[in-house]
Design an enzyme around this catalytic site. Structure first.
Site, PDB file in Angstrom:
ATOM      1  N   GLU A  36      38.939  32.455  28.487  1.00  0.00           N
ATOM      2  CA  GLU A  36      40.351  32.835  28.349  1.00  0.00           C
ATOM      3  C   GLU A  36      41.103  32.756  29.679  1.00  0.00           C
ATOM      4  O   GLU A  36      40.707  33.400  30.660  1.00  0.00           O
ATOM      5  CB  GLU A  36      40.438  34.270  27.799  1.00  0.00           C
ATOM      6  CG  GLU A  36      41.853  34.681  27.462  1.00  0.00           C
ATOM      7  CD  GLU A  36      41.937  36.066  26.825  1.00  0.00           C
ATOM      8  OE1 GLU A  36      40.902  36.735  26.673  1.00  0.00           O
ATOM      9  OE2 GLU A  36      43.069  36.461  26.487  1.00  0.00           O
ATOM     10  N   LYS A  50      39.960  46.209  24.810  1.00  0.00           N
ATOM     11  CA  LYS A  50      39.720  44.754  24.802  1.00  0.00           C
ATOM     12  C   LYS A  50      40.031  44.202  26.192  1.00  0.00           C
ATOM     13  O   LYS A  50      39.304  43.353  26.720  1.00  0.00           O
ATOM     14  CB  LYS A  50      40.581  44.079  23.729  1.00  0.00           C
ATOM     15  CG  LYS A  50      40.252  42.616  23.487  1.00  0.00           C
ATOM     16  CD  LYS A  50      40.924  41.650  24.428  1.00  0.00           C
ATOM     17  CE  LYS A  50      40.548  40.215  24.140  1.00  0.00           C
ATOM     18  NZ  LYS A  50      41.118  39.253  25.104  1.00  0.00           N
ATOM     19  N   ASP A  56      22.809  41.198  28.304  1.00  0.00           N
ATOM     20  CA  ASP A  56      23.060  41.127  26.868  1.00  0.00           C
ATOM     21  C   ASP A  56      24.412  41.801  26.587  1.00  0.00           C
ATOM     22  O   ASP A  56      24.496  43.019  26.471  1.00  0.00           O
ATOM     23  CB  ASP A  56      21.911  41.856  26.154  1.00  0.00           C
ATOM     24  CG  ASP A  56      22.085  41.893  24.651  1.00  0.00           C
ATOM     25  OD1 ASP A  56      23.178  41.554  24.156  1.00  0.00           O
ATOM     26  OD2 ASP A  56      21.125  42.285  23.967  1.00  0.00           O
ATOM     27  N   HIS A  95      50.417  35.815  31.767  1.00  0.00           N
ATOM     28  CA  HIS A  95      49.318  35.328  30.920  1.00  0.00           C
ATOM     29  C   HIS A  95      49.652  33.954  30.348  1.00  0.00           C
ATOM     30  O   HIS A  95      48.869  33.016  30.437  1.00  0.00           O
ATOM     31  CB  HIS A  95      49.091  36.352  29.808  1.00  0.00           C
ATOM     32  CG  HIS A  95      48.058  35.981  28.795  1.00  0.00           C
ATOM     33  ND1 HIS A  95      46.752  35.748  29.137  1.00  0.00           N
ATOM     34  CD2 HIS A  95      48.147  35.798  27.461  1.00  0.00           C
ATOM     35  CE1 HIS A  95      46.072  35.448  28.041  1.00  0.00           C
ATOM     36  NE2 HIS A  95      46.900  35.463  27.011  1.00  0.00           N
TER      37      HIS A  95
HETATM   38  P1  HMG Z   1      51.277  37.681  39.939  1.00  0.00           P
HETATM   39  O1  HMG Z   1      51.926  39.003  40.106  1.00  0.00           O
HETATM   40  O2  HMG Z   1      52.129  36.500  39.629  1.00  0.00           O
HETATM   41  O3  HMG Z   1      50.358  37.391  41.172  1.00  0.00           O
HETATM   42  O4  HMG Z   1      50.157  37.858  38.821  1.00  0.00           O
HETATM   43  P2  HMG Z   1      50.758  37.095  42.684  1.00  0.00           P
HETATM   44  O5  HMG Z   1      51.228  35.686  42.776  1.00  0.00           O
HETATM   45  O6  HMG Z   1      51.633  38.188  43.223  1.00  0.00           O
HETATM   46  O7  HMG Z   1      49.309  37.181  43.383  1.00  0.00           O
HETATM   47  C1  HMG Z   1      48.666  38.433  43.638  1.00  0.00           C
HETATM   48  C2  HMG Z   1      47.155  38.254  43.485  1.00  0.00           C
HETATM   49  O8  HMG Z   1      46.838  38.049  42.093  1.00  0.00           O
HETATM   50  C3  HMG Z   1      46.618  37.032  44.199  1.00  0.00           C
HETATM   51  O9  HMG Z   1      46.344  37.327  45.537  1.00  0.00           O
HETATM   52  C4  HMG Z   1      45.338  36.779  43.426  1.00  0.00           C
HETATM   53  O10 HMG Z   1      44.328  37.693  43.790  1.00  0.00           O
HETATM   54  C5  HMG Z   1      45.767  37.087  41.995  1.00  0.00           C
HETATM   55  P3  HMG Z   1      46.544  36.194  46.702  1.00  0.00           P
HETATM   56  O11 HMG Z   1      45.600  35.078  46.395  1.00  0.00           O
HETATM   57  O12 HMG Z   1      47.993  35.762  46.613  1.00  0.00           O
HETATM   58  O13 HMG Z   1      46.193  36.902  47.953  1.00  0.00           O
HETATM   59  N1  HMG Z   1      46.256  35.882  41.320  1.00  0.00           N
HETATM   60  C6  HMG Z   1      45.475  34.834  40.946  1.00  0.00           C
HETATM   61  N2  HMG Z   1      44.179  34.593  41.086  1.00  0.00           N
HETATM   62  C7  HMG Z   1      43.695  33.450  40.571  1.00  0.00           C
HETATM   63  N3  HMG Z   1      44.445  32.528  39.932  1.00  0.00           N
HETATM   64  C8  HMG Z   1      45.759  32.715  39.774  1.00  0.00           C
HETATM   65  C9  HMG Z   1      46.335  33.915  40.300  1.00  0.00           C
HETATM   66  N4  HMG Z   1      47.584  34.416  40.288  1.00  0.00           N
HETATM   67  C10 HMG Z   1      47.512  35.605  40.933  1.00  0.00           C
HETATM   68  N5  HMG Z   1      46.482  31.813  39.133  1.00  0.00           N
HETATM   69  C11 HMG Z   1      48.839  37.522  36.897  1.00  0.00           C
HETATM   70  C12 HMG Z   1      49.864  36.903  37.855  1.00  0.00           C
HETATM   71  C13 HMG Z   1      48.571  36.581  35.748  1.00  0.00           C
HETATM   72  C14 HMG Z   1      47.537  37.793  37.669  1.00  0.00           C
HETATM   73  C15 HMG Z   1      49.435  38.887  36.410  1.00  0.00           C
HETATM   74  O14 HMG Z   1      50.616  38.637  35.713  1.00  0.00           O
HETATM   75  C16 HMG Z   1      48.482  39.660  35.539  1.00  0.00           C
HETATM   76  O15 HMG Z   1      47.565  40.297  36.021  1.00  0.00           O
HETATM   77  N6  HMG Z   1      48.707  39.653  34.214  1.00  0.00           N
HETATM   78  C17 HMG Z   1      47.803  40.254  33.243  1.00  0.00           C
HETATM   79  C18 HMG Z   1      47.003  39.167  32.605  1.00  0.00           C
HETATM   80  C19 HMG Z   1      45.930  39.701  31.698  1.00  0.00           C
HETATM   81  O16 HMG Z   1      45.674  40.863  31.568  1.00  0.00           O
HETATM   82  N7  HMG Z   1      45.266  38.772  31.048  1.00  0.00           N
HETATM   83  C20 HMG Z   1      44.219  39.060  30.106  1.00  0.00           C
HETATM   84  C21 HMG Z   1      44.519  38.436  28.788  1.00  0.00           C
HETATM   85  S1  HMG Z   1      45.657  39.435  27.871  1.00  0.00           S
HETATM   86  C22 HMG Z   1      44.559  40.489  27.025  1.00  0.00           C
HETATM   87  O17 HMG Z   1      43.687  39.995  26.392  1.00  0.00           O
HETATM   88  C23 HMG Z   1      44.458  41.953  27.267  1.00  0.00           C
HETATM   89  C24 HMG Z   1      45.617  42.873  26.994  1.00  0.00           C
HETATM   90  O18 HMG Z   1      46.066  42.810  25.662  1.00  0.00           O
HETATM   91  C25 HMG Z   1      45.048  44.246  27.293  1.00  0.00           C
HETATM   92  C26 HMG Z   1      46.019  45.383  27.074  1.00  0.00           C
HETATM   93  O19 HMG Z   1      46.901  45.262  26.219  1.00  0.00           O
HETATM   94  O20 HMG Z   1      45.792  46.410  27.744  1.00  0.00           O
HETATM   95  C27 HMG Z   1      46.770  42.567  27.889  1.00  0.00           C
END
Ligand code: HMG
Length: 420
Positions: free
Chosen positions: A78, A256, A272, A369
């Site tokens: 994902e 989740k 596991d 995301h």
């Molecule tokens: P952002 O604020 O745009 O990040 O986050 P940034 O550009 O300010 O960067 C800060 C740091 O984030 C970076 O540090 C990296 O560590 C990391 P730096 O390298 O700049 O020193 N980072 C990344 N690492 C790797 N690849 C990238 C990347 N971008 C930032 N492309 C981000 C963007 C997507 C991380 C943020 O919006 C986020 O955390 N969103 C949440 C996403 C999420 O939870 N996804 C899971 C799937 S959704 C789900 O299944 C679960 C859910 O339903 C659970 C719930 O409801 O509780 C959400």
């Protein structure tokens, strides 16, 4: 060919692929993919083996646990999960990192008795024979005791009108399921010989004797966005965490998000993950209502997070020593013990949760995301590696993105190129 499944397991992997290709009329390309991704090891590990199914692996960065920096391999299909884990962990690292005390761990071997006339008398008899029961368990697997572990405790519970004899077994650094089952079955046989009706003797995945806690404390300033100040974000996260305690519908999604991180670490470390999943969700419902595994609250100028969950993980045993990727992953993470793996895993779960809750309470989940989903969306509509960045760049300019739009964008790019 009607009975093509009969004896399928006795064929070689190559013969199985050929038989399936014939029955399902697979194309030459599909047959080649199956053959090219197969391995000798896979055929040793599972039944009716045809090929290996691979998943992407990345590393979560900035994971500071108990003052040590970890680079944590994660295996997951994902998009945005690894980015989110690193994002959450970075905010925690800036505030001092996670605290996750190394905790004692035992697995539970359950020997269940049925058809008991006098439950109280049977319970008294069992408790009086605790020493011999533990001795029998240990004699069934002497090497565990020689390593400093073995069956250490015994409790007796009476769920329904059954009696459950719960053996607390220290499996040292191993995953230990097979050892626990061997020891439980030995006790089961002995109790049968004493006249009890033993209905089952098996490990319990509700590993309440392997609980791991991780906590963190984040300065408000590391939570702010360009639009919203850190204190407001912290308060919103705390309220969303309250909701996960009150509402099972929200709790399931909250958990989740946590399991996004935990499962990915479990797969990469060769554990596991089905066992971890079942234990975690049973634990989340331990008081009769399913609740969020983590809590967040505002304390002074900080957002304070805490997670506790059963993590009966191992660093040896099972398929851990067989898979060459798993071995490399331990070299990358530098994790050397089961206690350390549990501490890091719980911390990754909390980091994952923080990033998700921060996104939900600020920009909404789709913003970060979905942007990271664009690459897989481009691939899903047939973009080549060279076309993916161009498709992604175009999708980012649209407010509503779906597969139909991605298809249309790809078609336009190809048309423009052919006109050049
Ligand atoms: P952002 O604020 O745009 O990040 O986050 P940034 O550009 O300010 O960067 C800060 C740091 O984030 C970076 O540090 C990296 O560590 C990391 P730096 O390298 O700049 O020193 N980072 C990344 N690492 C790797 N690849 C990238 C990347 N971008 C930032 N492309 C981000 C963007 C997507 C991380 C943020 O919006 C986020 O955390 N969103 C949440 C996403 C999420 O939870 N996804 C899971 C799937 S959704 C789900 O299944 C679960 C859910 O339903 C659970 C719930 O409801 O509780 C959400």
């Amino acid at each position: 060919m009607n009975n093509w499944q009969h004896g399928f397991y006795k064929l070689t992997a190559d013969e199985r692929r050929q038989r399936l290709a014939q029955v399902r009329q697979l194309s030459p390309v599909e047959k080649e993919v199956l053959a090219n991704t197969s391995s000798d090891l896979g055929d040793e590990l599972v039944e009716n083996y045809i090929t290996d199914y691979s998943l992407p692996e990345g590393v979560a960065l900035n994971i500071t646990v108990n003052d040590q920096q970890y680079t944590v391999p994660m295996v997951i299909e994902e998009p945005s999960v690894i980015a989110a884990a690193s994002n959450g962990a970075q905010r925690v690292s800036k505030s001092g990192g996670f605290i996750a005390p190394k905790q004692a761990r035992r697995l539970v071997g359950q020997v269940v008795l049925d058809e008991i006339d006098d439950v109280m008398a049977a319970k008294t008899w069992l408790l009086a024979h605790q020493d011999i029961i533990l001795k029998i368990a240990n004699e069934a697997h002497p090497s565990m005791q020689a390593r400093g572990g073995g069956a250490e405790t015994m409790t007796v519970r009476t769920p329904g009108n059954f009696i459950s004899v719960d053996l607390g077994i220290n499996v040292c650094q191993a995953m230990g399921a097979n050892s626990v089952n061997t020891m439980s079955e030995a006790v089961g046989k002995w109790l049968t010989a004493q006249g009890f009706h033993v209905i089952t003797a098996i490990l319990s995945n509700l590993a309440t004797q392997s609980l791991q806690t991780a906590t963190c404390k984040i300065d408000f300033r590391y939570l702010s966005t360009t639009q919203i100040d850190g204190k407001t974000v912290a308060k919103r996260i705390a309220r969303l965490s309250d909701l996960a305690q009150a509402d099972p519908y929200r709790a399931a999604t909250h958990n989740k998000g946590i399991m996004n991180g935990i499962d990915a670490v479990m797969i990469a470390s060769g554990n596991d993950w089905r066992a971890i999943e079942s234990g975690v969700h049973a634990y989340a419902a331990r008081d009769g209502q399913y609740r969020g595994l983590s809590t967040w609250q505002v304390e002074g100028n900080y957002l304070v997070g805490k997670i506790t969950l059963p993590l009966p993980v191992g660093v040896v045993g099972g398929s851990i020593g067989l898979n060459k990727m798993t071995k490399i992953n331990y070299r990358i993470s530098q994790i050397k013990s089961a206690e350390e793996l549990a501490a890091v895993t719980a911390s990754v779960g909390l980091a994952q949760n923080l990033a998700a809750l921060r996104a939900l309470t600020t920009t909404g989940i789709q913003d970060g995301h979905m942007k990271l989903q664009y690459r897989s969306l481009a691939v899903s509509v047939g973009a080549t590696p060279a076309e993916v960045p161009v498709v992604v760049a175009t999708l980012k300019q649209h407010s509503h993105v779906d597969q139909a739009l991605a298809k249309q964008v790809l078609a336009t790019i190809r048309k423009d190129r052919s006109n050049d």
